[in-house]
Design a protein around this motif. Structure first.
Motif: not given
Length: 240
Positions: A13-18, A211-219
């Motif tokens: 859900r955090t990844i979705e938001e970002i 912080g983890f979610a933002f990095g996953a979206v960048l990846a």
């Protein structure tokens, strides 16, 4: 970019938001209630999959992504005994696989600090090294993947250490890792060098999952147009 989320818990859900805040679209959400929707046909609607699930299901999820021709970014830990198998499958299918034990920029800076400190401490055998990691009670694997990465880097630099253990160390050559599970702790990792006269300690504490979610979206963004097995180092080299 169209994203499939394999794993739609708190991290998903955090990844979705970002991802949405960065202009991306979520086209598939998989959780324990709709695993039957994780199919090749549904995955092919996405440009990339982001996978945060459990060790028991992770490798099958990766294989399905490779077969579907969809790049997959994963932060699931606890499956690394099958790492060679996964990388071979990725290459055979000409897929794209981006794995990191931790996607946080701060943690990856911490990895570098850990390596540099270990290199310095190699010369001082009066210091015994140990590690403590604290996570939320829902985390299934212990030690954490981040702790194992830290330990492996220490083993690579401190010649008197040849292995890590989650039990009581049987010799001074074993690095003990203590795993603690507490309610709603995103992640705390501490490396300690202790002697009779003093100790040196470095700690990374996550304040939230963002912080983890933002990095996953960048990846996921980084995977577009790429093939093969990628790591956080590839991403950081691009951003530097």
């Amino acid at each position: 970019m169209k994203i499939a989320l394999i794993g739609y818990g708190k991290m998903g859900r955090t990844i979705e938001e970002i991802a949405i805040s960065r202009g991306h679209e979520i086209v598939l959400k998989i959780d324990v209630n709709n695993t039957e929707a994780l199919t090749e046909a549904n995955l092919r609607k996405a440009d990339v999959a982001i996978e945060f699930t459990a060790p028991a299901s992770a490798v099958d999820n990766y294989r399905l992504c490779f077969t579907s021709g969809v790049p997959v970014v994963s932060g699931t830990t606890g499956w690394l005994s099958r790492k060679d198998e996964v990388e071979k499958a990725c290459h055979e299918k000409e897929g794209c696989f981006f794995y990191a034990s931790n996607f946080s920029l701060g943690v990856n800076l911490f990895f570098e600090l850990n390596r540099k400190l270990a290199r310095m401490m190699n010369a001082f055998d009066q210091y015994n090294v140990s590690m403590t990691e604290v996570h939320h009670t829902h985390k299934l694997d212990a030690p954490s993947g981040t702790a194992i990465s830290l330990a492996e880097d220490i083993i690579g630099e401190v010649k008197r250490i040849d292995s890590w253990t989650s039990d009581e160390p049987k010799s001074a050559a074993e690095l003990p890792i203590s795993s603690i599970r507490e309610d709603e702790v995103p992640g705390i990792h501490t490396v300690k060098y202790d002697s009779e006269v003093d100790y040196i300690e470095i700690t990374h504490s996550a304040k939230s999952r963002r912080g983890f979610a933002f990095g996953a979206v960048l990846a996921a963004e980084f995977c577009q147009g790429r093939k093969g097995v990628l790591s956080i180092k590839n991403l950081l080299d691009e951003l530097a």
